[in-house]
Motif scaffolding. Structure first.
Motif, short mmCIF file in Angstrom:
data_model
loop_
_atom_site.label_atom_id
_atom_site.label_comp_id
_atom_site.label_asym_id
_atom_site.label_seq_id
_atom_site.Cartn_x
_atom_site.Cartn_y
_atom_site.Cartn_z
N ASP A 1 0.80 -1.22 0.00
CA ASP A 1 0.00 0.00 0.00
C ASP A 1 0.84 1.27 0.00
OD1 ASP A 1 -2.35 -1.49 0.02
OD2 ASP A 1 -2.46 -1.47 2.23
N THR A 2 2.04 1.23 0.53
CA THR A 2 2.84 2.45 0.66
C THR A 2 4.11 2.45 -0.19
OG1 THR A 2 4.03 1.54 2.57
CG2 THR A 2 2.05 2.87 3.03
N ARG A 3 4.35 1.38 -0.94
CA ARG A 3 5.60 1.26 -1.68
C ARG A 3 5.81 2.37 -2.69
NH1 ARG A 3 5.50 -3.88 -4.07
NH2 ARG A 3 5.44 -4.58 -1.93
N ALA A 4 4.79 2.75 -3.44
CA ALA A 4 4.94 3.83 -4.43
C ALA A 4 5.28 5.15 -3.73
CB ALA A 4 3.67 3.97 -5.26
N GLN A 5 4.66 5.40 -2.60
CA GLN A 5 4.94 6.61 -1.83
C GLN A 5 6.38 6.57 -1.32
OE1 GLN A 5 2.53 7.03 1.69
NE2 GLN A 5 3.38 9.04 2.19
N PHE A 6 6.82 5.42 -0.84
CA PHE A 6 8.18 5.25 -0.35
C PHE A 6 9.18 5.53 -1.47
CE2 PHE A 6 11.66 2.12 0.89
CZ PHE A 6 12.16 2.88 1.93
N GLU A 7 8.93 4.96 -2.63
CA GLU A 7 9.82 5.17 -3.77
C GLU A 7 9.89 6.66 -4.14
OE1 GLU A 7 10.72 3.20 -8.11
OE2 GLU A 7 8.74 2.93 -7.23
N GLU A 8 8.75 7.33 -4.13
CA GLU A 8 8.74 8.77 -4.44
C GLU A 8 9.49 9.58 -3.38
OE1 GLU A 8 8.65 12.38 -5.93
OE2 GLU A 8 8.27 10.54 -7.05
N LEU A 9 9.34 9.22 -2.11
CA LEU A 9 10.08 9.90 -1.05
C LEU A 9 11.59 9.75 -1.25
CD1 LEU A 9 8.03 8.80 2.10
CD2 LEU A 9 8.13 11.11 1.13
N LEU A 10 12.03 8.55 -1.60
CA LEU A 10 13.45 8.30 -1.82
C LEU A 10 13.96 9.09 -3.03
CD1 LEU A 10 13.58 4.44 -1.23
CD2 LEU A 10 14.23 6.25 0.38
N GLN A 11 13.19 9.06 -4.12
CA GLN A 11 13.60 9.78 -5.33
C GLN A 11 13.62 11.29 -5.10
OE1 GLN A 11 14.90 8.55 -8.21
NE2 GLN A 11 14.93 6.67 -7.00
N ALA A 12 12.64 11.80 -4.36
CA ALA A 12 12.61 13.23 -4.05
C ALA A 12 13.83 13.62 -3.23
CB ALA A 12 11.32 13.59 -3.31
N GLY A 13 14.21 12.77 -2.29
CA GLY A 13 15.41 13.02 -1.50
C GLY A 13 16.66 13.07 -2.37
N ALA B 1 20.65 18.48 -6.21
CA ALA B 1 20.59 19.91 -6.52
C ALA B 1 21.39 20.75 -5.53
CB ALA B 1 19.14 20.37 -6.56
N HIS B 2 21.48 20.32 -4.26
CA HIS B 2 22.07 21.18 -3.23
C HIS B 2 23.25 20.54 -2.51
CE1 HIS B 2 18.71 23.78 -3.89
NE2 HIS B 2 17.86 22.85 -3.52
N GLU B 3 23.11 19.34 -2.10
CA GLU B 3 24.14 18.64 -1.33
C GLU B 3 24.60 17.47 -2.20
OE1 GLU B 3 24.56 19.61 1.97
OE2 GLU B 3 22.84 20.93 2.05
N ASP B 4 25.64 16.81 -1.80
CA ASP B 4 25.99 15.58 -2.48
C ASP B 4 26.04 14.42 -1.51
OD1 ASP B 4 28.26 16.24 -1.12
OD2 ASP B 4 29.62 15.93 -2.79
N ARG B 5 25.38 14.60 -0.36
CA ARG B 5 25.38 13.58 0.69
C ARG B 5 23.96 13.41 1.21
NH1 ARG B 5 30.79 15.67 3.84
NH2 ARG B 5 32.01 15.87 1.97
N LEU B 6 23.48 12.19 1.19
CA LEU B 6 22.12 11.89 1.63
C LEU B 6 22.16 10.78 2.66
CD1 LEU B 6 19.02 12.16 1.31
CD2 LEU B 6 19.18 10.54 -0.59
N VAL B 7 21.52 11.04 3.80
CA VAL B 7 21.38 10.04 4.86
C VAL B 7 19.90 9.70 4.95
CG1 VAL B 7 21.64 9.55 7.32
CG2 VAL B 7 23.33 10.98 6.14
N ILE B 8 19.57 8.44 4.75
CA ILE B 8 18.18 8.00 4.89
C ILE B 8 18.08 7.23 6.19
CG2 ILE B 8 16.28 6.69 3.90
CD1 ILE B 8 17.53 7.18 1.14
N ASP B 9 17.36 7.83 7.14
CA ASP B 9 17.20 7.26 8.47
C ASP B 9 15.98 6.34 8.46
OD1 ASP B 9 16.84 6.68 11.14
OD2 ASP B 9 16.78 8.76 11.80
N LEU C 1 24.61 6.31 -6.86
CA LEU C 1 25.92 6.14 -7.51
C LEU C 1 25.95 6.87 -8.85
CD1 LEU C 1 26.74 2.38 -6.82
CD2 LEU C 1 28.03 4.38 -6.04
N ALA C 2 24.89 6.72 -9.63
CA ALA C 2 24.83 7.36 -10.94
C ALA C 2 24.84 8.89 -10.83
CB ALA C 2 23.58 6.90 -11.70
N ARG C 3 24.23 9.40 -9.77
CA ARG C 3 24.17 10.86 -9.57
C ARG C 3 25.35 11.39 -8.77
NH1 ARG C 3 18.13 12.74 -9.05
NH2 ARG C 3 17.05 11.01 -10.03
#
Length: 132
Positions: free
Chosen positions: A34-46, A52-60, A83-85
């Motif tokens: 039920d939430t997988r598409a939302q999860f994927e969008e949250l990750l991609q938005a991050g 665009a601004h930082e080059d370091r992302l921490v997903i807690d 990795l690609a980005r």
């Protein structure tokens, strides 16, 4: 803030830029069909915001109560996209029961760490992005 009706899944994320060092994305809730598409969008938005601004992302992921195999596949895809980005990605480990049940189904996550967000950000601050 998410509202929940009976039988409806809830997933939310909080974003925080930490002292120009990293973008921290805290994910709270359960990742399932039920939430997988939302999860994927949250990750991609991050990733987009980080690119665009930082080059370091921490997903807690410590706020996850459940993550199914599809959610872990989303995390693996996020690792590949990072990795690609050229984004330095660290996944802060969720509770042991969240990953251990489903990780064998999809394989390991190379960005997963067991230390906390504060320790990850402190390490990132000491090391230039070019030395990842």
């Amino acid at each position: 803030m998410s509202t929940r009706r009976r039988g409806e899944a809830v997933l939310r994320a909080e974003r925080e830029a930490v002292d120009g060092v990293a973008l921290v994305l805290r994910v709270v809730g359960a990742v399932d069909l039920d939430t997988r598409a939302q999860f994927e969008e949250l990750l991609q938005a991050g990733l987009r915001e980080c690119s665009a601004h930082e080059d370091r992302l921490v997903i807690d992921l410590s706020g996850l109560s459940w993550c199914d195999a599809g959610g872990l596949r989303c995390l693996r895809a996020t690792e590949q996209d990072a990795l690609a980005r050229r984004v330095w990605l660290v996944l802060v480990a969720p509770a042991e029961h969240v990953i251990n049940r489903t990780a064998p189904l999809v394989g390991g996550l190379s960005s997963l760490t067991e230390i906390g967000v504060k320790q990850v950000v402190a390490r990132m601050a000491r090391r230039p992005a070019s030395l990842r």
